[in-house]
Design an enzyme around this catalytic site. Structure first.
Site, PDB file in Angstrom:
ATOM      1  N   LYS A  11       0.843  -1.201   0.000  1.00 35.40           N
ATOM      2  CA  LYS A  11       0.000   0.000   0.000  1.00 35.40           C
ATOM      3  C   LYS A  11       0.880   1.254   0.000  1.00 35.40           C
ATOM      4  O   LYS A  11       0.713   2.160  -0.809  1.00 35.40           O
ATOM      5  CB  LYS A  11      -0.887  -0.015   1.247  1.00 35.40           C
ATOM      6  N   HIS A  63     -19.384   9.770  -5.810  1.00 31.39           N
ATOM      7  CA  HIS A  63     -18.132   9.055  -6.069  1.00 31.39           C
ATOM      8  C   HIS A  63     -17.209   9.852  -6.975  1.00 31.39           C
ATOM      9  O   HIS A  63     -16.097   9.449  -7.251  1.00 31.39           O
ATOM     10  CB  HIS A  63     -18.438   7.676  -6.650  1.00 31.39           C
TER      11      HIS A  63
END
Ligand code: GLN
Ligand code: ZN
Length: 748
Positions: free
Chosen positions: A23, A689
């Site tokens: 990540k 979104h």
């Protein structure tokens, strides 16, 4: 000479690293870092996994399970299915890959959706009649060679051609990606040849799509695809891995092909065993028995697993033991958890521990004499809560039944006195860097409880004032105190445990840390009441209480395996029911119970869906059924294609349901009308979104379409989800357009 499959394997392994190294590396690259640094981290992570699996004495080790983002995206690249809209950008391979995953200014990302009924999300391939498939084995070959250089022989893994197309979406109307199967199989043939030429002995092709209902034609197509691949004269041996449930007729279909190994999920698909027994001679085929649950965190009952393995061994010449699915769905290493209750700790197995179980089972099946660890003692008595159990036992249907909707609507309107087309939001307001920082400081002990509460109260006040100024009708407190809508409740309920490092990939670089439900669930104290009461004290407009529903809490946690999900759901529901009553007693008149996961947990096979919908709807009704008729219950769902759950949504019996609709252009309203839904509905008219601010006219047009289907006293005006990922400038601009459009329509 032919290499046997091996004794023990896993279908895949977490790739994020024990400390989410991937990540960090990926996000650093996105923030302007250099590709070489990302590459270094990635190869270190891969090497660690292979060495770890080898040191654990797993004897069939997968490769190509690493991914910078997603295995479906990797497979799209491997078959040349990079949409032209991304090729045209002229970026490097790596940047093209990330553009597909995340979009760039000029091109929206590919669609992200749930991987079957898990919490993992994959990128949906875009396949049209002109998609020019072409084998690109580069990544699989590179990983194979990289492992080989470390002395580890691996089995490259790819998503199989049938599943790849069944999960794809068409680039335009009138076309089904599955029609391209023959072409795609030719490309897989090229991939297999390239692997064989590089010395690969086994390849794994994943076909989980056949654990869901499939037509006879789709099953025939599977058979013919693997017959063709099996008949290639130059190829590795083929292991078809299936998982997430029973294969049904696809099981005999695959056994009718020349593939050398077939993987069956014997945890989620117990019927696979019966079908295997009825399938006739298995020849020299290897059956890879998925005996260790790859999706939950409990230690395997080794004695039961061995007994199942022995049944398989009685049917097949060769048996290997495996996880039921990839270990992608569980955290990396239990050893990192130092603060868990020892009684819980000894019951758990994360990826690393599951590998040990697989190895042990493989040995036990071979030798018959392996010493197994002692069985676990019974769970501690304090995990049982007799009062919750007796409450559950005493429930009657009346506990899940509110007054009639017309009575409720009248009582609510008398109390709330809302205008037509009332405006509201879904709950969260922007989680600014500053807010997240305050939460981190509090966690680290650098900000004391009083200082933290003061900071959160200031935020609530800010959010309330903003909503008043904008002119919303039903306000929210903004959820500043919530890290995550499930974790927040898990931390406060008895029966739940939180991990420190139990991260699981959700999509791309996003990881979540699901709580573990290990005991009876009970509310220790009110969980949200103080925040709601405080918010309500600031304004004369109604403030919505905000809770996460029982089904969503279960869906985003690791659940108990020792009792039916329905019972756990009802326990959570009772805790929420008490919370609703306390909110009501604190003067809250509107309560929203979010169920965004209701649909994603739907069983893959239609035959199992009815029972699921019965208990999930029942749990929601139990949670919300204890309030007065004059208290308005809202629910929120994060999708618009209701399909098989539409009648269940009606059965929730919420007074108001807010749903995603901005991308489906309100079609959902017609669907609701068709089934006779006649309560309040808030079709989301602003797609949160995206950072784009919808204009007044655009919102007005959407509202007019909605008004044509739903009367104005039942139609709510709201965004399509929470605002926590948005920034304040967009939120203010969009909400003010939304309110202006509603006002204009009200006044005609
Ligand atoms: N109330 C939640 C929020 O606004 C709902 C989030 C969701 O539906 N995923 O953030
Ligand atoms: Zn939502």
């Amino acid at each position: 000479m032919s290499t046997p499959f091996g004794q023990s394997t896993v279908l895949g392994y977490p790739r994020i690293g024990a400390n989410r190294e991937l990540k960090r590396a990926v996000e650093a690259y996105w923030a302007g870092g250099i590709a070489a640094a990302l590459d270094r981290t990635a190869s270190t992570l891969r090497a660690q996994v292979w060495q770890e699996l080898r040191n654990a004495r797993l004897d069939a080790i997968p490769s190509n399970t690493f991914s910078y983002y997603d295995q479906m995206l990797d497979t799209a690249v491997a078959v040349g299915a990079v949409p032209d809209r991304f090729r045209r950008l002229g970026l490097s391979d790596l940047d093209t890959y990330f553009a597909m995953a995340r979009g760039v200014d000029a091109e929206p990302a590919m669609e992200l959706t749930k991987w079957f009924d898990t919490n993992y999300h994959y990128l949906v391939p875009e396949i049209g009649p002109d998609t020019a498939f072409a084998a690109d084995p580069g990544k699989a070959l590179a990983e194979y060679a990289e492992a080989a250089a470390l002395g580890v022989t691996t089995r490259p893994v790819l998503v199989g051609p049938a599943t790849f197309l069944l999960l794809a979406k068409p680039t335009g109307p009138g076309h089904d990606p599955f029609d391209r199967l023959d072409d795609l199989v030719r490309t897989y043939a090229d991939l297999l040849r390239a692997l064989a030429d590089a010395g690969v002995e086994w390849v794994q092709l994943d076909e989980p799509a056949y654990a869901a209902d499939r037509t006879p034609a789709q099953i025939d197509a599977l058979r013919s695809a693997y017959t063709k691949l099996g008949e290639l004269d130059r190829r590795p041996k083929i292991f078809v891995a299936t998982y997430f449930g029973d294969l049904g007729d696809a099981l005999p279909a695959l056994l009718g092909t020349p593939v050398e190994a077939l993987g069956l999920d014997l945890v989620a698909g117990p019927d696979n065993l019966r079908r295997l027994a009825g399938a006739g001679p298995l020849g020299g085929r290897t059956i890879v028995a998925g005996l260790v649950d790859g999706r939950n965190v409990w230690r395997t009952d080794l004695r039961t697993a061995i007994a199942t393995g022995a049944v398989v061994a009685g049917l097949a010449d060769h048996v290997a033991v495996s996880t039921s699915c990839s270990l992608l769905h569980v955290p990396v290493d239990l050893a990192a958890e130092t603060r868990l209750d020892p009684a819980l700790h000894e019951r758990l197995a994360f990826a690393r521990q599951k590998v040990e179980e697989v190895v042990l089972l493989g040995r036990a099946l071979r030798d018959g004499s392996t010493r197994l660890p002692q069985p676990l003692p019974p769970p501690p008595a304090c995990w049982r809560d007799e009062s919750v159990r007796s409450r559950l036992a005493a429930l009657t249907p009346a506990d899940r039944q509110r007054g009639s909707y017309p009575d409720r609507a009248a009582a609510q309107q008398a109390r709330l006195n809302l205008p037509p087309l009332p405006t509201t939001t879904i709950g969260s307001f922007p989680q600014t860097a500053e807010l997240r920082h305050a939460r981190a400081e509090h966690r680290a002990g650098r900000l004391d409880d009083a200082g933290y509460a003061a900071r959160m109260r200031a935020e609530v006040e800010h959010v309330i004032r903003l909503q008043e100024r904008l002119g919303l009708d039903v306000l929210v407190h903004g959820e500043p105190e919530r890290n995550d809508m499930v974790q927040y409740f898990g931390e406060q309920l008895a029966g739940f445990a939180a991990t420190e490092h139990g991260w699981v990939q959700s999509y791309g670089s996003r990881c979540v840390r699901p709580p573990i439900i290990h005991g009876d669930v009970a509310r220790k104290a009110p969980m949200t009441v103080d925040w709601a009461r405080y918010a309500q004290s600031l304004t004369s407009r109604p403030v919505k209480g905000m809770l996460t529903g029982p089904v969503t809490i279960l869906a985003w946690s690791f659940v108990r395996a020792d009792q039916p999900l329905a019972d756990t759901a009802d326990q959570v529901a009772l805790a929420l029911r008490d919370e609703c009553r306390d909110l009501e007693a604190a003067g809250i008149t509107v309560i929203q119970v979010d169920e965004p996961a209701l649909r994603e947990t739907l069983p893959l096979r239609a035959a199992d869906q009815k029972a699921y919908l019965e208990w999930s709807v029942g749990a929601f009704r139990l949670a919300t059924g204890g309030v007065a008729d004059s208290t308005q219950i809202h629910t929120h769902l994060c999708y618009s294609e209701f399909g098989e759950v539409i009648t269940a949504i009606d059965a929730l019996d919420a007074d108001v349901t807010s749903i995603e609709a901005s991308r489906s252009r309100m079609e959902v309203l017609d669907d609701l009308k068709t089934i006779g839904y006649a309560r309040g509905v808030g079709p989301g008219i602003w797609d949160i979104h995206s950072p784009r601010v919808p204009g007044r006219d655009e919102i007005g047009a959407a509202l007019r379409r909605a008004v044509a289907v739903v009367p104005t006293d039942r139609l709510w005006v709201n965004p399509d989800c929470g605002l926590k990922t948005r920034g304040y400038p967009e939120v203010e601009a969009s909400l003010s357009n939304l309110i202006a459009a509603a006002t204009k329509l009200r006044t005609g």
